[in-house]
Design a protein around this motif. Sequence first.
Motif, PDB file in Angstrom:
ATOM      1  N   ALA A 124      28.025  51.293  39.598  1.00  0.00           N
ATOM      2  CA  ALA A 124      28.899  51.342  38.222  1.00  0.00           C
ATOM      3  C   ALA A 124      28.938  49.870  37.529  1.00  0.00           C
ATOM      4  N   SER A 125      29.151  48.948  38.606  1.00  0.00           N
ATOM      5  CA  SER A 125      29.400  47.550  37.951  1.00  0.00           C
ATOM      6  C   SER A 125      27.978  47.071  37.567  1.00  0.00           C
ATOM      7  N   LYS A 126      27.007  47.553  37.939  1.00  0.00           N
ATOM      8  CA  LYS A 126      25.514  47.509  37.567  1.00  0.00           C
ATOM      9  C   LYS A 126      25.175  48.160  36.316  1.00  0.00           C
ATOM     10  N   ASN A 127      25.906  49.091  35.992  1.00  0.00           N
ATOM     11  CA  ASN A 127      25.616  50.042  34.792  1.00  0.00           C
ATOM     12  C   ASN A 127      24.505  50.813  35.261  1.00  0.00           C
ATOM     13  N   MET A 128      24.592  51.161  36.704  1.00  0.00           N
ATOM     14  CA  MET A 128      23.356  52.108  37.232  1.00  0.00           C
ATOM     15  C   MET A 128      23.861  53.576  37.418  1.00  0.00           C
ATOM     16  N   VAL A 129      25.152  53.926  37.318  1.00  0.00           N
ATOM     17  CA  VAL A 129      25.537  55.318  37.550  1.00  0.00           C
ATOM     18  C   VAL A 129      26.174  55.514  36.124  1.00  0.00           C
ATOM     19  N   PRO A 130      25.756  56.719  35.491  1.00  0.00           N
ATOM     20  CA  PRO A 130      26.444  57.237  34.374  1.00  0.00           C
ATOM     21  C   PRO A 130      28.061  57.286  34.668  1.00  0.00           C
ATOM     22  N   LYS A 131      28.751  56.841  33.528  1.00  0.00           N
ATOM     23  CA  LYS A 131      30.032  56.746  33.491  1.00  0.00           C
ATOM     24  C   LYS A 131      30.875  57.991  33.858  1.00  0.00           C
ATOM     25  N   ASP A 132      30.385  59.042  33.200  1.00  0.00           N
ATOM     26  CA  ASP A 132      31.066  60.372  33.723  1.00  0.00           C
ATOM     27  C   ASP A 132      31.006  60.747  34.973  1.00  0.00           C
ATOM     28  N   GLU A 133      30.013  60.488  35.844  1.00  0.00           N
ATOM     29  CA  GLU A 133      29.781  60.881  36.986  1.00  0.00           C
ATOM     30  C   GLU A 133      30.693  59.929  37.860  1.00  0.00           C
ATOM     31  N   TYR A 134      30.550  58.450  37.426  1.00  0.00           N
ATOM     32  CA  TYR A 134      31.579  57.632  38.443  1.00  0.00           C
ATOM     33  C   TYR A 134      32.914  58.327  38.153  1.00  0.00           C
ATOM     34  N   ASP A 135      33.499  58.629  36.932  1.00  0.00           N
ATOM     35  CA  ASP A 135      34.806  58.824  36.585  1.00  0.00           C
ATOM     36  C   ASP A 135      35.192  60.254  37.356  1.00  0.00           C
ATOM     37  N   ARG A 136      34.025  61.266  37.568  1.00  0.00           N
ATOM     38  CA  ARG A 136      34.136  62.361  38.102  1.00  0.00           C
ATOM     39  C   ARG A 136      34.526  62.472  39.718  1.00  0.00           C
ATOM     40  N   VAL A 137      33.642  61.400  40.242  1.00  0.00           N
ATOM     41  CA  VAL A 137      33.851  61.046  41.665  1.00  0.00           C
ATOM     42  C   VAL A 137      35.032  60.281  41.992  1.00  0.00           C
ATOM     43  N   MET A 138      35.266  59.221  41.271  1.00  0.00           N
ATOM     44  CA  MET A 138      36.398  58.074  41.822  1.00  0.00           C
ATOM     45  C   MET A 138      37.475  58.796  40.976  1.00  0.00           C
TER      46      MET A 138
ATOM     47  N   LEU B  16      33.661  61.729  58.294  1.00  0.00           N
ATOM     48  CA  LEU B  16      33.865  62.180  57.009  1.00  0.00           C
ATOM     49  C   LEU B  16      34.499  61.060  56.033  1.00  0.00           C
ATOM     50  N   GLU B  17      35.541  60.489  56.194  1.00  0.00           N
ATOM     51  CA  GLU B  17      36.398  59.702  55.542  1.00  0.00           C
ATOM     52  C   GLU B  17      35.518  58.402  55.387  1.00  0.00           C
ATOM     53  N   ALA B  18      34.513  58.124  56.494  1.00  0.00           N
ATOM     54  CA  ALA B  18      34.017  56.772  56.487  1.00  0.00           C
ATOM     55  C   ALA B  18      32.781  56.957  55.554  1.00  0.00           C
ATOM     56  N   ALA B  19      32.184  58.186  55.581  1.00  0.00           N
ATOM     57  CA  ALA B  19      31.125  58.456  54.526  1.00  0.00           C
ATOM     58  C   ALA B  19      31.734  58.412  53.206  1.00  0.00           C
ATOM     59  N   ILE B  20      32.987  58.957  53.018  1.00  0.00           N
ATOM     60  CA  ILE B  20      33.543  59.022  51.529  1.00  0.00           C
ATOM     61  C   ILE B  20      33.711  57.650  51.002  1.00  0.00           C
ATOM     62  N   LYS B  21      34.247  56.761  51.759  1.00  0.00           N
ATOM     63  CA  LYS B  21      34.505  55.383  51.471  1.00  0.00           C
ATOM     64  C   LYS B  21      33.199  54.771  51.125  1.00  0.00           C
ATOM     65  N   LEU B  22      32.199  54.851  52.230  1.00  0.00           N
ATOM     66  CA  LEU B  22      30.874  54.277  51.750  1.00  0.00           C
ATOM     67  C   LEU B  22      30.331  54.891  50.345  1.00  0.00           C
ATOM     68  N   ARG B  23      30.265  56.066  50.037  1.00  0.00           N
ATOM     69  CA  ARG B  23      29.799  56.379  48.941  1.00  0.00           C
ATOM     70  C   ARG B  23      30.613  55.953  47.414  1.00  0.00           C
ATOM     71  N   GLU B  24      31.933  55.983  47.670  1.00  0.00           N
ATOM     72  CA  GLU B  24      32.826  55.384  46.715  1.00  0.00           C
ATOM     73  C   GLU B  24      32.359  53.915  46.402  1.00  0.00           C
ATOM     74  N   ALA B  25      32.244  53.292  47.560  1.00  0.00           N
ATOM     75  CA  ALA B  25      31.930  51.703  47.337  1.00  0.00           C
ATOM     76  C   ALA B  25      30.415  51.575  46.771  1.00  0.00           C
ATOM     77  N   ASP B  26      29.575  52.568  47.094  1.00  0.00           N
ATOM     78  CA  ASP B  26      28.204  52.374  46.613  1.00  0.00           C
ATOM     79  C   ASP B  26      28.441  52.844  45.117  1.00  0.00           C
ATOM     80  N   LEU B  27      29.212  53.946  44.503  1.00  0.00           N
ATOM     81  CA  LEU B  27      29.061  54.046  43.346  1.00  0.00           C
ATOM     82  C   LEU B  27      29.937  53.271  42.545  1.00  0.00           C
ATOM     83  N   ALA B  28      30.921  52.669  43.082  1.00  0.00           N
ATOM     84  CA  ALA B  28      31.578  51.390  42.249  1.00  0.00           C
ATOM     85  C   ALA B  28      30.586  50.361  42.220  1.00  0.00           C
ATOM     86  N   ASN B  29      29.677  49.891  43.133  1.00  0.00           N
ATOM     87  CA  ASN B  29      28.506  48.729  42.981  1.00  0.00           C
ATOM     88  C   ASN B  29      27.767  49.211  41.902  1.00  0.00           C
TER      89      ASN B  29
END
Length: 145
Positions: free
Chosen positions: A131-145, A116-129
Amino acid sequence: GTTYSPCLGGTAEMAAAEDINATMADEIGGQIPPDFICPITQELMRDPVIALDGHSYERDAITQWFGQGRIKSPLTNAPLGSRHLTPNHTLRKAIDNFLTEEMPHLRDQQNQLDNLEAAIKLREADLANQASKNMVPKDEYDRVM
């Protein structure tokens, strides 16, 4: 006990991780040798290390302790002189053997938590990536991170 986990946000994954940790803490009570329990977290160690005070701690917990600017022993409050940590392979093997022989259900729960922790880390890294490309709405990124 206190759980030193990666940032999980306010997600269902966090609740699941907390449930597994709580179940493990309930199981631990009085059944597991005290030397297998981290003096900082009061939880079963997964990656024990030895600090210069000669005591073993969970790596993440003592690293966080040092990260808060502390350079004294969590147990004795004596100055350590260094933040050097040595893996405690003997203790780790003893814990692994104990879990395998005496409490296989705890090993299964720990494996679930690790996954579970490994899956969460992967999801966080994917969202950060994303977000850095402006592919995720900022509010969703802020909610998860």
